[in-house]
Design a protein around this motif. Structure first.
Motif, mmCIF file in Angstrom:
data_model
loop_
_atom_site.group_PDB
_atom_site.id
_atom_site.type_symbol
_atom_site.label_atom_id
_atom_site.label_comp_id
_atom_site.label_asym_id
_atom_site.label_seq_id
_atom_site.Cartn_x
_atom_site.Cartn_y
_atom_site.Cartn_z
ATOM 1 N N THR A 50 -15.896 27.352 -20.098
ATOM 2 C CA THR A 50 -15.266 28.647 -19.893
ATOM 3 C C THR A 50 -15.868 29.580 -20.936
ATOM 4 O O THR A 50 -15.843 29.266 -22.129
ATOM 5 N N LYS A 97 -15.476 21.744 -22.197
ATOM 6 C CA LYS A 97 -14.485 20.892 -21.543
ATOM 7 C C LYS A 97 -15.183 19.700 -20.893
ATOM 8 O O LYS A 97 -16.376 19.745 -20.597
ATOM 9 N N GLN A 99 -14.608 17.028 -17.634
ATOM 10 C CA GLN A 99 -13.868 16.635 -16.435
ATOM 11 C C GLN A 99 -14.098 15.149 -16.225
ATOM 12 O O GLN A 99 -15.191 14.726 -15.902
ATOM 13 N N GLY A 145 -4.525 23.461 -23.022
ATOM 14 C CA GLY A 145 -3.925 23.531 -21.693
ATOM 15 C C GLY A 145 -2.899 24.652 -21.577
ATOM 16 O O GLY A 145 -2.605 25.117 -20.476
ATOM 17 N N LEU A 150 -6.400 24.168 -17.299
ATOM 18 C CA LEU A 150 -7.164 22.930 -17.234
ATOM 19 C C LEU A 150 -6.791 22.171 -15.963
ATOM 20 O O LEU A 150 -5.619 22.053 -15.627
ATOM 21 N N LYS A 151 -7.823 21.676 -15.291
ATOM 22 C CA LYS A 151 -7.591 20.917 -14.060
ATOM 23 C C LYS A 151 -7.172 19.482 -14.399
ATOM 24 O O LYS A 151 -7.346 19.037 -15.526
ATOM 25 N N GLU A 154 -9.095 17.096 -16.887
ATOM 26 C CA GLU A 154 -9.979 17.930 -17.710
ATOM 27 C C GLU A 154 -9.385 18.064 -19.114
ATOM 28 O O GLU A 154 -8.174 18.260 -19.253
ATOM 29 N N CYS A 156 -10.220 19.674 -23.262
ATOM 30 C CA CYS A 156 -11.035 20.543 -24.096
ATOM 31 C C CYS A 156 -11.602 19.722 -25.253
ATOM 32 O O CYS A 156 -10.869 18.997 -25.921
#
Length: 185
Positions: A50, A97, A99, A145, A150-151, A154, A156
């Motif tokens: 991001t 991040k 995933q 979050g 955040l998915k 996922e 940071c």
């Protein structure tokens, strides 16, 4: 600059060293493209980013400082101030991040390593472009979050601060590689 010179010249350049010169969007895109070519086991490509510019950097600084004060028994004024000021000094900040592969097809450390290699690619690209950068991973990233959407899966892993700087960056030294290698025949 050949690749070995580029590797040897890579440095951490901290927000206090940045000047006010903005980083061109095309340069940020080139840095992100370099990240995208990192090695990745099973082609999971776990890196996610991001990009924060403008007011978003200031919002990050305020979030981090408030979260620090709320989660620390005896917050230090100097640290609180640094958390507010550093994001504003950066030309751009890339939130790093990861995933996680939903199939869990490989160990988590391999996904983290792939993201770290993506960040190293960004770092080398910044060095080539004359952009200073620094990977910050404060304990406060566990609260990201609350700042970002955040998915599922996922996390940071830190902030990649970037900025133009004036002057020279001090040379680094390393102990000889021979002190760190064992050869077996």
């Amino acid at each position: 600059m050949d690749i070995f010179d580029l590797i040897r010249n890579r440095r951490s350049v901290f927000p206090a060293q940045y000047n006010d010169k903005p980083i061109a969007k095309k340069d940020v895109e080139k840095i992100l493209e370099a990240a995208n070519w990192a090695p990745t086991h099973k082609k999971t490509e776990p890196w996610r980013f991001t990009v924060l510019t403008g007011e978003a950097k200031e919002k990050l600084g305020l979030f981090l400082s408030y979260k620090y004060m709320a989660t620390t028994e005896k917050p230090k004024k100097i640290k609180t101030k640094k958390l507010i000021e550093n994001p504003k000094k950066a030309g751009a900040i890339i939130v790093i991040k990861m995933q996680r592969d939903p199939k869990l097809s490989l160990p988590e450390w391999e996904e983290v390593a792939a993201v770290a290699m993506a960040v190293q690619n960004m770092w080398l690209c910044c060095t080539q472009l004359g952009v200073g950068c620094y990977w910050s991973s404060p304990k406060l990233i566990e609260h990201m979050g609350e700042f970002l959407d955040l998915k599922m899966g996922e996390v940071c892993l830190g902030f990649f601060y970037m900025g133009h700087y004036d002057g020279e960056i001090l040379d680094q030294t390393r102990t000889p590689i021979e002190e760190k290698v064992e050869w077996l025949d």
